[in-house]
Design a protein around this motif. Structure first.
Motif, PDB file in Angstrom:
ATOM      1  N   TYR A   1      17.001  15.967 -33.027  1.00 28.93           N
ATOM      2  CA  TYR A   1      18.197  15.519 -32.483  1.00 28.93           C
ATOM      3  C   TYR A   1      18.940  14.419 -33.651  1.00 28.93           C
ATOM      4  O   TYR A   1      20.144  14.362 -33.767  1.00 28.93           O
ATOM      5  N   LEU A   2      18.209  13.968 -34.743  1.00 29.58           N
ATOM      6  CA  LEU A   2      18.770  13.307 -35.776  1.00 29.58           C
ATOM      7  C   LEU A   2      18.526  13.603 -37.135  1.00 29.58           C
ATOM      8  O   LEU A   2      19.191  13.225 -37.911  1.00 29.58           O
ATOM      9  N   ARG A   3      17.671  14.645 -37.467  1.00 27.54           N
ATOM     10  CA  ARG A   3      17.338  15.104 -38.682  1.00 27.54           C
ATOM     11  C   ARG A   3      18.886  15.717 -39.289  1.00 27.54           C
ATOM     12  O   ARG A   3      18.979  15.706 -40.633  1.00 27.54           O
ATOM     13  N   ASP A   4      19.689  16.156 -38.574  1.00 27.57           N
ATOM     14  CA  ASP A   4      21.150  16.849 -39.266  1.00 27.57           C
ATOM     15  C   ASP A   4      21.938  15.765 -39.090  1.00 27.57           C
ATOM     16  O   ASP A   4      23.166  16.077 -39.660  1.00 27.57           O
ATOM     17  N   GLN A   5      22.033  14.476 -38.626  1.00 30.12           N
ATOM     18  CA  GLN A   5      23.076  13.652 -38.584  1.00 30.12           C
ATOM     19  C   GLN A   5      23.066  12.625 -39.785  1.00 30.12           C
ATOM     20  O   GLN A   5      22.493  11.538 -39.792  1.00 30.12           O
ATOM     21  N   VAL A   6      23.717  13.265 -40.932  1.00 31.47           N
ATOM     22  CA  VAL A   6      23.563  12.568 -41.963  1.00 31.47           C
ATOM     23  C   VAL A   6      24.639  11.331 -41.940  1.00 31.47           C
ATOM     24  O   VAL A   6      24.017  10.300 -42.532  1.00 31.47           O
TER      25      VAL A   6
END
Length: 702
Positions: free
Chosen positions: A672-677
């Protein structure tokens, strides 16, 4: 990839294209399309040559047959090729010209060391004349969009096999065991250095200029305010008075004593080199006892002298730097002492082997033959000879027992040879040649290990154990010991003057900010305690104190980082000809806390990586997760020790906050967060913005 004659098709269909370009990914999926680069570049000639000059053919999937065939799968984005009439014999033209050297036959892709012609047996594949094409077969399968690439040619089969091995290693995430010295130093500048290309060509250099203009205006504003209120541009100047009115000379003597104390580590290694102390048995224990006493003496002296916090934090941090330098120097040289002793032992064994007379006569009985082929120790000489042929020796990996001298408890080819020598059983000339080859290869590997990154070998162990070498290492801006570092040719004294001016300028800015914005808030908390206010009453003031110190502490944190990692370390590097200026990375772009931990302080990160993380895995056989926890735990304990010495009490606030970074890192790696740069960077800056003020207020108020 060019094929035979195809049926006439519409021009927009890929089946009518003279060339199909594609890529083979790790999962074995092959995506084909018209090679648009050919049309754009007007390549109407040799299409296969253009394609193979542009890409490597060596990247293949993990699925392969034993005979070297690779399975090509498709995905939903590619077109249907099942109706295409394939010529089963297809040529990959010019595929030899741009092939990755790590995939060529006779090269180990994991070690990236090519086999020279002198190392190959006669008739080796690479000794034959190069060809401009290799014959392969492309066969359809019962599944739509799936084809099988096969090759009768032994070279292409070897390429496919090695490609599959490489992709399997990369997919599994397992890397070959690194040597103790595998930490790369290279010539580079820091990001904010004006000589750096990243700095000179940065599209954000205007913001850098704006920041320093804002600092200059802030100083001017503070000076005007102090002049109006105190009649002096320095104001009441309590910070400066605190720094220079108490124990300044004692602090200097303490720093000198800490520097001289480092030479105890040097003399311990001299004793190890001379053989008076065995590092593997008691040397490392002696070193750890000394390091414990060194740290305890430093902490006790700083605590009982009741220095101001400026003196305390300088002495403790400088002492920790010296402690890490000693640890790295001792344990690297201690490791090399084991390598040196092993090399000496193997040279003795090799001499014994060369003095042995081989048995040239054939055995007279089956029992004698069996004795010659396999000793009572269980050594299968025929298998050992097969494993150590010239071809396999060229691709051999170094022994895992580089610093071991107990060959009886070791499982390796060298230990087998030593046991064969010890048994005294007769050996044939071929076996003698095999044994010598094994011993020479191991001794050469150990010699290379003792040289480290020393190109000429003049500083190889034990020649590096010189007093001047150690004194120079003390001054170098690194915490990790190496036999040789990249060096520059001369000192740029104008650059040194520039960085020294920047150092004193930043110190002045920090003093003004501390005096104008931080000291009043700290003084307020001290007055509350002196007035006898309860914790509940002080807690009511807590939010306001946090708010008052938000911006000043953020600016102080940024300036402290710039002062040490950009100014002071660059001055030290320039004065010591040290060319690797990679003291930090672009930590301001961090999206996770582990990225920040790696980039904001590279010298400490490199030390923890080598001597805590990897040592925990190799020495204590911890998992990667456990080693990561140990690294974070040690870092948190050291930070909390510094806070306890500054505030003269143990509360554990910083310790708890640092350990909380691990679950935050794990959460940031979730799907859920790894691509939310952007979100990750916002969370990072919020933590860096609020954290110092929140923690400082906790230590002051409670």
């Amino acid at each position: 990839m060019s094929s035979g004659e195809r049926p006439s098709l519409l021009s927009h269909d890929t089946l009518g294209a003279p060339t199909l370009a594609g890529s083979l990914r790790e999962n074995g999926v092959a995506s084909f399309s018209v090679d648009g680069a050919l049309e754009q570049n007007g390549q109407n000639g040799n299409y296969a040559k253009y394609w193979t000059d542009a890409r490597d053919f060596g990247s293949v999937g993990e699925q392969s047959d034993d005979d070297g065939s690779a399975l090509l799968d498709d995905n939903d984005s590619i077109e249907d090729y099942d109706e295409m009439e394939l010529d089963p014999d297809t040529l990959v033209a010019n595929s030899r010209k741009t092939m990755d050297p790590s995939l060529r036959p006779g090269t180990d892709p994991l070690m990236s060391q090519s086999v020279t012609p002198n190392d190959r047996p006669s008739g080796h594949l690479r000794d034959r004349k190069k060809r401009n094409s290799i014959q392969i077969r492309l066969e359809k399968t019962d599944r739509k969009g799936r084809y099988i690439l096969t090759a009768d040619d032994p070279e292409i089969r070897e390429i496919l096999r090695k490609g599959v091995e490489r992709e399997r290693v990369e997919a599994s995430g397992k890397k070959p065991r690194l040597r103790f010295r595998d930490l790369v130093f290279t010539r580079q500048f820091t990001t904010f250095d004006r000589r750096s290309q990243a700095s000179s060509e940065s599209p954000f250099f205007g913001f850098f200029t704006l920041f320093w203009l804002a600092m200059a205006l802030l100083i001017a504003q503070s000076c005007l305010k102090n002049w109006r209120e105190y009649g002096s541009v320095l104001g009441s100047n309590q910070i400066m008075k605190m720094m220079f009115s108490h124990d300044v000379y004692v602090l200097g003597l303490t720093d000198g004593a800490m520097t001289l104390g480092m030479f105890v580590t040097y003399f311990i290694q001299v004793f190890v080199k001379k053989g008076w102390v065995n590092w593997g048995r008691g040397g490392w224990i002696l070193q750890n006892i000394w390091q414990t006493g060194y740290l305890a003496g430093l902490v006790g002296w700083a605590y009982f002298r009741e220095w101001p916090w400026t003196h305390t934090i300088f002495a403790v941090l400088h002492g920790l730097v010296f402690l890490m330098k000693q640890h790295s120097f001792a344990f690297y040289n201690g490791y090399l002492s084991g390598v040196y002793r092993r090399k000496a032992l193997l040279e003795v064994k090799l001499k014994q082997l060369q003095d042995m007379e081989p048995n040239h006569s054939a055995p007279t009985s089956p029992r004698a033959s069996q004795q010659m082929d396999q000793f009572a120790t269980g050594i299968d000489l025929s298998e050992l000879a097969k494993k150590t042929s010239e071809h396999t020796m060229a691709k051999r990996r170094p022994s895992m027992h580089r610093n071991s001298t107990n060959l009886t408890n070791e499982t390796s080819d060298v230990a087998s040879v030593a046991a064969a020598i010890q048994s005294g059983s007769p050996i044939t000339p071929d076996q003698l040649q095999t044994f010598e080859r094994i011993m020479h290869a191991e001794i050469d590997d150990l010699t290379q290990e003792l040289k480290g990154k020393n190109s000429c070998g003049s500083n190889a162990y034990p020649s590096n154990l010189r007093l001047r070498n150690f004194a120079e290492y003390i001054c170098l801006p690194t915490l990790v010991y190496e036999l040789e570092y990249p060096r520059q040719e001369r000192i740029n004294w104008w650059y040194v003057a520039e960085k020294l001016c920047a150092t004193f300028g930043v110190l002045c800015i920090m003093q003004v900010i501390s005096q104008a914005f931080i000291y009043p808030a700290v003084a307020k908390t001290l007055r509350m305690k002196e007035a006898g206010m309860t914790i509940e009453e002080r807690w009511q003031e807590f939010p306001y104190i946090v708010s008052d110190m938000l911006f000043p502490l953020l600016i102080e944190q940024l300036l402290t980082w710039y002062l040490i990692w950009e100014c002071i370390l660059n001055v030290l590097a320039e004065l010591t000809y040290f060319a690797d200026r990679g003291f930090y990375g672009d930590w301001w772009n961090s999206v996770t806390w582990d990225q920040y931990a790696r980039d904001w302080n590279r010298p400490v990160h490199n030390f923890l990586l080598r001597h805590v993380y990897h040592s925990s895995i190799s020495s204590f056989h911890l998992s990667k997760l456990a080693a990561t926890f140990v690294t974070f735990l040690l870092s948190a304990l050291v930070h909390e020790m510094c806070m306890a010495l500054m505030f003269r009490k143990v509360r554990g606030y910083l310790f708890s906050m640092q350990l909380m970074q691990m679950p935050l890192v794990m959460a940031s790696r979730s799907k859920y967060l790894r691509d939310q740069v952007i979100l990750g960077n916002v969370v990072f800056w919020l933590g860096l913005f609020i954290g110092p003020s929140f923690l400082t207020s906790l230590y002051l108020v409670i």
